[in-house]
Design an enzyme around this catalytic site. Structure first.
Site, PDB file in Angstrom:
ATOM      1  N   ASN A  83      -0.150   7.858  -7.462  1.00  0.00           N
ATOM      2  CA  ASN A  83      -0.353   9.306  -7.509  1.00  0.00           C
ATOM      3  C   ASN A  83       0.592   9.973  -8.481  1.00  0.00           C
ATOM      4  O   ASN A  83       0.184  10.824  -9.274  1.00  0.00           O
ATOM      5  CB  ASN A  83      -0.158   9.901  -6.119  1.00  0.00           C
ATOM      6  CG  ASN A  83      -1.445   9.916  -5.331  1.00  0.00           C
ATOM      7  OD1 ASN A  83      -2.312  10.736  -5.581  1.00  0.00           O
ATOM      8  ND2 ASN A  83      -1.584   8.986  -4.417  1.00  0.00           N
ATOM      9  N   ARG A 101       0.537   3.588  -3.327  1.00  0.00           N
ATOM     10  CA  ARG A 101      -0.100   4.891  -3.155  1.00  0.00           C
ATOM     11  C   ARG A 101       0.754   5.990  -3.801  1.00  0.00           C
ATOM     12  O   ARG A 101       0.268   6.794  -4.591  1.00  0.00           O
ATOM     13  CB  ARG A 101      -0.297   5.193  -1.672  1.00  0.00           C
ATOM     14  CG  ARG A 101      -0.983   6.539  -1.424  1.00  0.00           C
ATOM     15  CD  ARG A 101      -1.086   6.857   0.047  1.00  0.00           C
ATOM     16  NE  ARG A 101      -1.802   5.803   0.759  1.00  0.00           N
ATOM     17  CZ  ARG A 101      -1.235   4.965   1.606  1.00  0.00           C
ATOM     18  NH1 ARG A 101       0.056   5.048   1.859  1.00  0.00           N
ATOM     19  NH2 ARG A 101      -1.936   4.040   2.200  1.00  0.00           N
ATOM     20  N   SER A 107       0.840  -1.207   0.000  1.00  0.00           N
ATOM     21  CA  SER A 107       0.000   0.000   0.000  1.00  0.00           C
ATOM     22  C   SER A 107       0.871   1.251   0.000  1.00  0.00           C
ATOM     23  O   SER A 107       0.595   2.231  -0.694  1.00  0.00           O
ATOM     24  CB  SER A 107      -0.927  -0.004   1.205  1.00  0.00           C
ATOM     25  OG  SER A 107      -0.196   0.199   2.382  1.00  0.00           O
TER      26      SER A 107
END
Lengths: 288, 158
Positions: free
Chosen positions: A219, A215, A211
């Site tokens: 992005n 993440r 994660s």
């Protein structure tokens, strides 16, 4: 905007656009052996090393010259970040650790710097790279360059795995080998639920680096892609064509708006990566 | 998106950076910050101490002034009293001296008057004798009539 894009695509021929986007998403790669794994993304490695060197140069220089008297402006700026990070670490992590605060500031500054490369006009460095290749007598279409290291999953996952290893190390250091492995079977349901505990723990441990890395990667990859799409608006358009005059202002405004918004995103993502690292490390240091 | 050797290199590079920061950067800066914080704390404490010292000094000053004022008032009172006493004494002395002088003068006047009266009575007696001589045409025997004459003089002198 989508309609306009489609129209442009039709006008220019979607082939050119697809080729442009694809070209922007390929790493400068060095093959070091057989198999997909044995390759190195030289661009990611280079820009990360460059930014790390820049960060280290400034930070260590300031550290060596730091005075407890009246600080200079650069020292003030560095101290501001240091105190900010130190405050966060002290709030979150109650144990004693010499590693965690320097690790946190390294993550914050390095990730922020790598993210910031997204602010450099999307065609500037790759364009120059292609030009250089052309001048050197090579085919510019095979000159690949991606400047945002954090938009490469290898970079973010590499950092996340480092954090993962440090989480395990901190756990063992604070609880001892026995306590650390005992916790696998006893928390959170107690000794009776040992299999469930183990399963839960393994999932938890595996999810963290995934994660954490996805993440940041997601992005930055999306951010880069949107910059590419904004750049595509006037791709190959000539000053004589109407579509150029229609799209150029849109491109300008969209580019500006996304850049401004992206300042927030890059800072936020750097902060999240750092904060989660601190939280994970403090969790692993605490007894359940 | 393919995972490859880059992962390992980036991981090591990241760890090396963090290690360098931990070894050569962070401790210096934190030490400088903490030392400065200590200095500032000491400075503030010193300022507070100075303020307190100033307050106590001004209090002392007030007290000294109050005392000096009280002393000055005392001195003034004493001076006034002394002054009044001196004036009174001088007045008394002057009056006494005046009285003395007056008494001397009065005594002198009386002596003078007495002497003048005596002289006058002597002259009156002589005149009376001469007048009586002329009246009786005959010389009065001063020795024989001395008693009479003395009586007469005493009567006149009265």
């Amino acid at each position: 905007m989508h309609e306009l894009l489609t129209r442009v695509a039709e006008a220019e021929g979607s082939g050119a656009m697809t080729a442009y986007i694809k070209h922007h998403l390929v790493h400068w790669t060095l093959k070091v052996g057989d198999g997909a794994f044995w390759a190195i993304h030289l661009d990611s490695v280079f820009f990360k090393a460059l930014l790390a060197a820049l960060f280290l140069f400034v930070f260590i220089r300031v550290a060596r010259r730091s005075t407890s008297g009246v600080p200079g402006k650069l020292q003030c700026a560095v101290e501001m970040i240091v105190e900010f990070v130190d405050g966060l670490v002290k709030e979150t992590f109650h144990g004693k650790s010499k590693l965690i605060a320097p690790l946190a500031i390294t993550i914050f500054c390095l990730v922020w710097l790598m993210n910031f490369m997204d602010m450099v006009p999307v065609d500037l460095i790759p364009g120059a790279w292609m030009k250089a290749h052309e001048l050197a007598g090579h085919d510019p279409h095979h000159a690949y360059m991606r400047v945002v290291s954090t938009a490469d999953l290898n970079t973010t996952l590499g950092m996340a795995l480092c954090v993962f290893l440090l989480i395990q190390y901190t756990g063992i250091k604070h609880k001892g080998v026995g306590g650390f492995f005992k916790e696998f079977f006893t928390a959170p349901f107690g000794p009776a639920g040992a299999p469930a505990n183990l399963l839960l723990r393994l999932i938890e441990e595996a999810v963290r680096p995934v994660s954490l890395s996805l993440r940041l990667f997601g992005n930055m990859y999306a951010g880069e892609l949107i910059f590419i799409l904004i750049a595509v608006m006037t791709l190959g358009a000539s000053l004589a064509s109407a579509s150029f005059w229609a799209l150029a202002p849109v491109q300008l405004i969209a580019g500006f708006a996304w850049t401004v918004f992206h300042i927030l995103v890059i800072t936020l993502q750097a902060f999240i990566f750092m904060m989660l690292t601190i939280v994970y490390l403090s969790m692993s240091a605490e007894h359940h | 998106m393919n995972i490859n050797l880059t992962l390992v290199i980036q991981g090591i590079a990241f760890f090396a950076t963090a290690w360098l920061v931990m070894k050569f950067g962070w401790p210096h800066i934190i030490a400088a910050i903490e030392e400065r914080q200590k200095k500032i704390a000491e400075g503030l404490a010193a300022a507070e101490e100075g303020k307190r010292a100033l307050a106590s000094a001004s209090e002392k000053q007030d007290q000294v002034i109050r005392e000096a004022r009280g002393e000055a008032a005392g001195i003034r009172d004493r001076a006034e009293k002394e002054y009044a006493a001196i004036v009174d004494k001088a007045k008394g002395d002057a009056i006494a001296e005046g009285n003395r002088q007056k008494a001397i003068a009065v005594a002198e006047i009386e002596t003078e008057a007495h002497r003048a009266r005596e002289a006058l009575s002597k002259q009156v007696a002589e005149l009376a004798v001469k007048g009586a001589e002329r009246l009786v045409r005959k010389e009065i025997d001063a020795a024989a009539h001395k008693q009479l004459l003395d009586d007469l003089i005493a009567e006149i002198a009265k």
